[in-house]
Motif scaffolding. Structure first.
Motif, short mmCIF file in Angstrom:
data_model
loop_
_atom_site.label_atom_id
_atom_site.label_comp_id
_atom_site.label_asym_id
_atom_site.label_seq_id
_atom_site.Cartn_x
_atom_site.Cartn_y
_atom_site.Cartn_z
N PRO A 96 66.90 52.76 28.50
CA PRO A 96 67.30 53.76 29.50
C PRO A 96 66.16 54.73 29.80
O PRO A 96 65.46 55.20 28.91
CB PRO A 96 68.46 54.48 28.83
N SER A 97 65.95 54.98 31.10
CA SER A 97 64.88 55.88 31.51
C SER A 97 65.26 56.53 32.83
O SER A 97 65.73 55.83 33.74
CB SER A 97 63.56 55.11 31.68
N PRO A 98 65.06 57.83 32.94
CA PRO A 98 65.36 58.49 34.22
C PRO A 98 64.31 58.22 35.29
O PRO A 98 64.48 58.58 36.44
CB PRO A 98 65.36 59.98 33.84
N ARG A 99 63.23 57.55 34.89
CA ARG A 99 62.11 57.38 35.81
C ARG A 99 62.12 56.06 36.57
O ARG A 99 61.32 55.88 37.47
CB ARG A 99 60.79 57.49 35.04
N GLY A 100 63.02 55.14 36.22
CA GLY A 100 62.96 53.86 36.91
C GLY A 100 64.19 53.01 36.67
O GLY A 100 65.15 53.43 36.01
N ALA A 101 64.15 51.78 37.22
CA ALA A 101 65.27 50.86 37.10
C ALA A 101 65.44 50.41 35.66
O ALA A 101 64.49 50.40 34.88
CB ALA A 101 65.04 49.65 38.01
#
Length: 254
Positions: A96-101
């Motif tokens: 999980p990352s807020p920066r990408g898919a």
């Protein structure tokens, strides 16, 4: 319909044609491309174009599947409908990352397909025979047929492209087989697996050399010493395969 189209395409190519039960067309398939999720490098077990996988053979016949030293006897095939977007999301999840898919797109995996296009996904369910290994190509793997007669196969976190071996194909080494002089060179030129491992050694050496910098001379000397070691195998296939496999692994880690 897609399996039938695959079998017909393979027949035209002179490669696998007869269906191995309800699953994949029977025959020998060579790994011609290795793709991984470019945005998930910390989890790579393999890298793009990995010489440990390029050239390996995937075999399908009425008794089961074989890939490298893994074997699956009498697999029970399951066919499901999906889309590339759904399949990649389930198969290649990213942390999980807020920066990408959270999963790669078909373009990032080099597929050149429509993400929402419907596809048939074939999954084998099998047990390994005594002494063999079962690993993700079989126990958690899948295959998708291509319109050109090739296959996509999931292998751990890699996505392999498999090409059917033509009936008139000949082993292809990294050197000119017409000039093969030693027993080891002639054995390599007479065997698909050995010739493919020879190409993998050559590829791994080129890649290691490109990374070596000031260590290039030592790497070349090490390769020369290894070639002398390989020659001592003479025409012993088991010795040649083991020696080449170990050399690829060592060069990948250089």
């Amino acid at each position: 319909m897609k399996r039938l189209a695959l079998a017909l395409a393979a027949a035209l190519l002179g490669g696998p044609a007869a269906l191995a039960g309800p699953g994949l067309p029977a025959g020998q398939w060579d790994v011609v491309r290795v793709a991984v999720d470019p945005a998930d490098q910390p989890h790579w077990l393999y890298r793009p174009g990995d010489p440990r996988l390029l050239g390996r053979t995937f075999e399908v016949d009425s008794s089961g599947l074989r890939f490298d030293d893994a074997e699956c006897s009498a697999p029970a095939w399951k066919s499901t409908r999906s889309t590339w977007r759904a399949l990649l999301a389930r198969t290649y999840p990213r942390p999980p990352s807020p920066r990408g898919a959270t999963f790669p797109s078909p373009a990032q995996m080099g597929l050149g397909v429509n993400a929402t296009a419907p596809i048939e996904v074939l999954r084998p369910r099998c047990q390994a025979p005594a002494g063999a290994r079962v690993f993700p190509p079989f126990d958690d793997g899948w295959a998708v047929a291509r319109a050109d007669g090739r296959l996509w196969l999931r292998y751990e976190e890699a996505l392999l492209t498999l090409e059917p071996r033509r009936a008139d194909a000949r082993p292809r080494a990294s050197f000119d087989c017409h000039a093969a002089a030693s027993p080891a060179e002639r054995a390599i030129c007479g065997d698909f697996s050995l010739a493919a491992w020879d190409r993998s050694v050559a590829l791994a050496f080129r890649e290691a050399l490109a990374r070596s910098g000031a260590g290039a001379s030592a790497l070349r000397a090490g390769q020369h010493a290894w070639l002398q070691q390989r020659e001592r195998c003479e025409s012993d296939k088991a010795c040649l395969e083991r020696t080449q496999r170990e050399r690829v692994q060592a060069l990948v880690q250089e």
